[in-house]
Design a protein around this motif. Structure first.
Motif, PDB file in Angstrom:
ATOM      1  N   UNK A   1      -1.102  -4.072  -5.156  1.00  0.00           N
ATOM      2  CA  UNK A   1      -0.303  -3.044  -5.253  1.00  0.00           C
ATOM      3  C   UNK A   1      -1.449  -1.847  -5.263  1.00  0.00           C
ATOM      4  N   UNK A   2      -1.571  -1.179  -4.094  1.00  0.00           N
ATOM      5  CA  UNK A   2      -2.473  -0.115  -4.068  1.00  0.00           C
ATOM      6  C   UNK A   2      -1.656   1.143  -3.880  1.00  0.00           C
TER       7      UNK A   2
ATOM      8  N   UNK B   1      -3.196 -11.451   4.149  1.00  0.00           N
ATOM      9  CA  UNK B   1      -4.071 -10.446   4.527  1.00  0.00           C
ATOM     10  C   UNK B   1      -3.374  -9.403   5.115  1.00  0.00           C
ATOM     11  N   UNK B   2      -2.052  -9.470   4.900  1.00  0.00           N
ATOM     12  CA  UNK B   2      -1.224  -8.264   5.234  1.00  0.00           C
ATOM     13  C   UNK B   2      -0.667  -7.322   4.229  1.00  0.00           C
ATOM     14  N   UNK B   3      -0.001  -6.425   4.546  1.00  0.00           N
ATOM     15  CA  UNK B   3       0.319  -5.309   3.449  1.00  0.00           C
ATOM     16  C   UNK B   3       1.580  -4.461   4.083  1.00  0.00           C
TER      17      UNK B   3
ATOM     18  N   UNK C   1      -8.142   3.436   3.658  1.00  0.00           N
ATOM     19  CA  UNK C   1      -7.822   2.360   2.888  1.00  0.00           C
ATOM     20  C   UNK C   1      -7.058   1.403   3.586  1.00  0.00           C
ATOM     21  N   UNK C   2      -6.094   1.546   4.523  1.00  0.00           N
ATOM     22  CA  UNK C   2      -5.420   0.818   5.311  1.00  0.00           C
ATOM     23  C   UNK C   2      -5.970   0.121   6.233  1.00  0.00           C
TER      24      UNK C   2
ATOM     25  N   UNK D   1       0.860  -1.167   0.102  1.00  0.00           N
ATOM     26  CA  UNK D   1       0.018  -0.090   0.007  1.00  0.00           C
ATOM     27  C   UNK D   1       0.859   1.140  -0.004  1.00  0.00           C
ATOM     28  N   UNK D   2       0.753   2.187  -1.150  1.00  0.00           N
ATOM     29  CA  UNK D   2       1.763   3.116  -1.399  1.00  0.00           C
ATOM     30  C   UNK D   2       1.120   4.450  -0.896  1.00  0.00           C
ATOM     31  N   UNK D   3       1.542   5.543  -0.301  1.00  0.00           N
ATOM     32  CA  UNK D   3       0.875   6.493   0.195  1.00  0.00           C
ATOM     33  C   UNK D   3       1.680   7.663  -0.683  1.00  0.00           C
TER      34      UNK D   3
END
Length: 681
Positions: A495-496, A548-550, A514-515, A101-103
Motif C-alpha cells: 500500500x503506497x 504486478x498490478x495496483x 510512481x504509478x 496506490x493512494x493519491x
C-alpha cells in the motif's frame, strides 16, 4: 428503521474515551455538547482519585516538546470527512490485484486506512522529507505562524526577557517538521500488527528529534536499532567539515522484544564448514562448553578420555553445553561409559570459581566402564569408521573434545546496524536504475535503491505480509515488493501513499511518476520470470509471475452532502435540496469505496457487478457485501439481494422506488437472511 451510514472517519477522542470506559467505567460521565446532545467524557478528577496524580508537584520532569505539539497530538484524533475514490483507468489489473496506490495527503490516507487495516500491517517503511530547508511539502493547518510561535516558544522572566535563548527561525523550522511527522507516526502505530515494525529513513537534520518522537509514540522499549546506511561510495570533494556518506534508518517495533529475521548466509561464512570425517552434512568445529559454570553446576563434571584415560573438565568458569544424559549417550558411541562418583568436589569448585562447601554435591563424572585398552581399541575403530558422533576428539583421537555444529543448524546471519553499500546499494545505483526504467532520464532526484528495501523486506516481512509506505516518492518499495515475491514466490502486498507533488520533466506530479514506475518495473519483472521459466530444466518447478498490478485510489471529499445539521441550521429549502444526499459528480463505484471501510472490507477486495432484479449491484469479496446504488430500486432487487445471504447489505435511501419498497427492505431481509447487517446511505 435501517441505520444510516455516517460519512467520515471515527473521532479518535471518542474512541479513547470508550477504551477508558472499558477499564474504568466509573470515571466516564455525561455532559451536554454544543449541539445539545449528551456526550461521554472523562472526569479527570475521578481518574486522579483512582490512579493518583503522579506528576503533581513535579514541575521539572523529563519530556520532549515543541510549540505546536498539543495541536499535532490532537490532529491524529480528529475525524475527517473524506473518502477514497477509485481510478480504474490509471490502475493495472484492477479486478485481480491486491496492491494499492493512494493519491493524496498521507495524514488523510492513514486515517482512512485505519478503519480497515488497523493491526494488519507487518512492515512500514517511510522516507519522509529530511527538512533540509527546501523539501517540506506537507502544509498541515496546525503549523504555527511567526506570531503564534513567538508566543509559545520559550519561557519569560518577570521583565518579559527570554529565559532560554532561541533562534525563532530555526526553532520554528524544527517545530513544523515535528508537528508534521508526529500524528502520522501515531496513526502508523495503530496500523502495525503485533509482530510488526517500522523503518524510517532520516538524515542528521532531524534524526535526534525523530528518535525522541518515536520513543514517545512507540515506547522506548520498542526501539530496535539505529541502522547506519552507507548511501554513497565516495564523499564529495567540495564537502565542508566532515563529508556525509551515511544516513540513519530508525527501527521501532509495535511490541517490545521484536526479533528481526536472519539474512542469508554468505559464501565466506560457509567456507568454514566441511566434512573431514566424511559426514553427509557439512559441519564446523565448535566449543562443547559455554559460560556460566557457577550457575550450571549440574553440568560441570569430569569426563574420562577414551583414548588417553585422562579425566578432563570444562574450562574455568564454563559448563558442558550438552546435558549429562545426552552427553553420556553420545560418548557411548565411542566406548562404554557410566556415571560414577569420583570425589572431585574440589576440582568442580575450582572450575565454577566457588568454595568447596558451595559446590553442588552428588554430581557424578562420566567414566569409562571398560578397561582403558579395550576402550582405546573401540574408540580407534569408531574414529577410523568416519562420520563421527556429535562430540569428537581432535588430533587423530588423542586431542581435546570438540562439538560438531552443522551448517543446517545455522539459520542465517544476524542483521547488524551497519549496512554497507556493497550489500544494499547506494544513491548512484538507485538513480541509474530509475534512469534505465525511464529511458535514460530519472524523474526523481532522491530514490532509494531496491537492494536497500530488499534487505528490509528480508528481515521484517513474511511471504504474505502487508507492506505500507506512506511517503512513497518514486515507488521503490513497490518494485522491491514485486521483486521479492518473484524471487521467493511470496504474495506480499503493498500500500503506497503519495501527495501529488509537482515534478519537472513533463510528468506533472510525483504520483504519475510512481504509478508509471510500477507499470514499467512490473512488466520487466514479469518478463524476467517468464524468461527464467523458459530456461528451466526438465522436472524443475516454474515460478509464478507475482502480482504486478495496483489499484489507484484518490483521496477526495466525502461523496455525501453535509446533511448532519442542527434544526437551527436547516430551513425548508435546505430540506428540499438534501432529499438526495449524494453529490452530483459521484458514481456508484465512488459510493461503494466509501462504504467498504465501514465494514472493514479491504480496498483490494474482489468486486463483481451483477444485475439483480433488473438493477446493477455490487458483490464484494464473494457475497460478503452486496450493495446497490442504482435508481428506482424495487422489491424484486432487494429480494434477490437478500437471497444471496450476504454478511452486509447497503443501499441508497433515496434510490428506493417508493415507500412500499422502503417498508419491505427490512422485512425481506428478515425473511431470507436475518443475520445480514443492513445499512443505507
Amino acid at each position: 428503521m435501517v441505520e444510516r451510514i455516517k460519512p467520515g472517519t471515527p473521532d479518535g477522542t471518542e474512541e479513547n474515551v470508550e477504551r477508558i470506559a472499558e477499564f474504568f467505567p466509573e470515571v466516564v460521565t455525561e455532559v451536554e455538547g454544543a449541539d445539545g446532545n449528551l456526550e461521554h467524557v472523562v472526569d479527570f478528577d475521578a481518574l486522579r482519585d483512582l490512579l493518583g496524580d503522579v506528576a503533581e508537584g513535579q514541575r521539572e520532569r523529563y519530556q520532549f516538546t515543541w510549540p505546536g505539539k498539543a495541536a499535532a497530538k490532537a490532529e491524529a484524533r480528529k475525524p475527517i470527512w473524506k473518502t477514497m475514490r477509485p481510478e480504474p483507468v490509471k490502475s493495472v489489473d484492477w479486478d485481480t490485484t491486491k496492491n494499492l496506490y493512494i493519491e493524496g495527503d498521507n495524514l488523510d490516507a492513514l486515517k482512512l486506512l485505519k478503519e480497515t487495516y488497523a493491526g494488519q500491517v507487518k512492515l512500514i517503511y517511510i522516507d519522509p522529507p529530511y527538512n533540509t530547508g527546501h523539501d517540506f511539502v506537507y502544509d498541515d493547518d496546525y503549523r504555527q505562524t511567526h506570531e503564534e510561535y513567538d508566543a509559545g516558544s520559550a519561557d519569560f522572566d518577570e521583565e518579559g526577557g527570554r529565559l532560554v535563548a532561541n533562534l525563532e527561525s530555526n526553532g520554528r523550522f524544527h517545530s513544523d517538521w515535528c508537528s508534521m511527522i508526529y500524528p502520522r507516526l501515531v496513526l502508523a502505530r495503530d496500523l502495525l500488527s503485533a509482530n510488526g515494525a517500522i523503518f524510517i529513513s532520516i538524515d542528521d537534520n532531524e534524526s535526534a528529534n525523530l528518535r525522541k518522537i518515536c520513543d514517545e509514540v512507540f515506547g522506548a522499549g520498542c526501539f530496535v536499532g539505529d541502522v547506519i546506511w552507507q548511501k554513497t561510495y565516495s564523499p564529495r570533494n567540495d564537502s565542508k567539515g566532515i563529508p556525509t556518506v551515511a544516513e540513519h534508518i530508525l527501527v521501532y517495533s509495535k511490541l517490545a522484544n521484536w526479533i528481526p529475521q536472519r539474512l542469508p548466509r554468505t559464501e565466506a561464512m560457509n567456507a568454514g564448514y566441511g566434512s573431514p570425517d566424511g559426514d553427509s552434512m557439512l559441519w564446523a568445529s565448535d566449543n562443547p562448553a559455554a559460560a556460566g559454570g557457577a550457575s550450571h553446576q549440574g553440568m560441570v563434571y569430569g569426563i574420562q578420555h577414551p583414548f588417553t584415560g585422562h579425566v578432563f573438565y570444562p574450562p574455568m568458569g564454563t559448563h558442558w553445553r550438552v546435558g549429562q544424559p545426552g552427553l553420556l549417550s553420545i560418548l557411548n558411541e565411542w566406548a562404554p561409559y557410566e556415571l560414577r562418583d569420583i570425589d572431585d568436589a574440589e576440582k568442580r569448585a575450582a572450575v565454577c570459581g566457588i568454595g568447596t562447601t558451595e559446590v553442588r554435591p552428588g554430581v557424578k563424572a562420566v567414566m569409562l566402564s571398560a578397561p582403558l585398552e579395550k576402550a582405546r581399541t573401540l574408540a580407534k575403530e569408531r574414529y577410523d569408521k568416519g562420520s563421527w558422533p556429535l562430540l569428537y576428539f581432535t588430533g587423530g583421537g588423542t586431542g581435546g573434545m570438540r562439538r560438531k555444529r552443522y551448517l543446517d543448524e545455522s539459520r542465517g546471519r544476524v542483521a547488524d546496524n551497519l549496512w554497507l553499500h556493497e550489500e544494499v546499494g547506494h544513491t548512484d545505483e538507485a538513480k541509474k536504475h530509475l534512469k534505465q526504467l525511464f529511458d535514460g532520464s530519472a524523474p526523481f532526484d532522491t530514490p532509494k535503491p531496491v537492494r536497500l528495501l530488499d534487505r528490509i523486506l528480508t528481515i521484517a516481512s513474511d511471504e504474505d505480509s502487508l507492506v505500507l509506505d506512506f511517503f512513497s516518492g518514486s515507488a521503490t518499495t513497490a518494485e522491491a515488493v514485486m521483486r521479492k515475491n518473484a524471487k521467493d514466490g511470496g504474495t506480499r502486498r503493498f500500500v503506497l501513499v503519495q501527495l501529488p507533488e509537482e515534478v519537472s520533466g513533463g510528468w506533472g506530479n510525483l504520483c504519475n511518476v510512481g504509478e508509471e514506475r510500477i507499470r514499467r518495473a512490473g512488466k520487466k519483472i514479469a518478463a524476467e520470470v517468464e524468461e527464467a521459466n523458459r530456461q528451466l530444466k526438465l522436472g524443475e518447478e516454474p515460478k509464478p509471475v507475482p502480482d504486478i498490478g495496483f489499484r489507484v485510489l484518490r483521496i477526495d471529499s466525502s461523496n455525501m452532502e453535509d446533511t448532519y445539521r442542527t434544526p437551527g441550521e436547516t430551513d425548508q429549502m435546505d430540506l428540499l435540496s438534501l432529499a438526495d444526499n449524494v453529490k452530483l459528480d459521484r458514481t456508484p463505484e465512488d459510493l461503494l469505496f466509501e462504504v467498504l471501510p465501514k465494514f472493514r472490507i479491504p480496498y483490494s477486495a474482489r468486486i463483481e457487478k451483477r444485475e439483480l432484479g433488473g438493477r446493477e449491484c455490487f458483490l464484494v469479496d464473494g457475497n460478503r457485501l452486496v450493495a446497490c446504488f442504482d435508481t428506482e430500486v424495487g422489491t424484486e432487487t432487494i429480494e434477490e439481494m437478500a437471497k444471496l445471504e450476504p454478511d452486509y447489505a447497503v443501499m441508497r435511501d433515496a434510490s428506493m422506488r417508493d415507500d412500499a419498497t422502503q417498508a419491505n427492505f427490512e422485512e425481506l431481509f428478515k425473511t431470507y437472511s436475518p443475520d445480514t447487517v443492513r445499512r443505507v446511505i
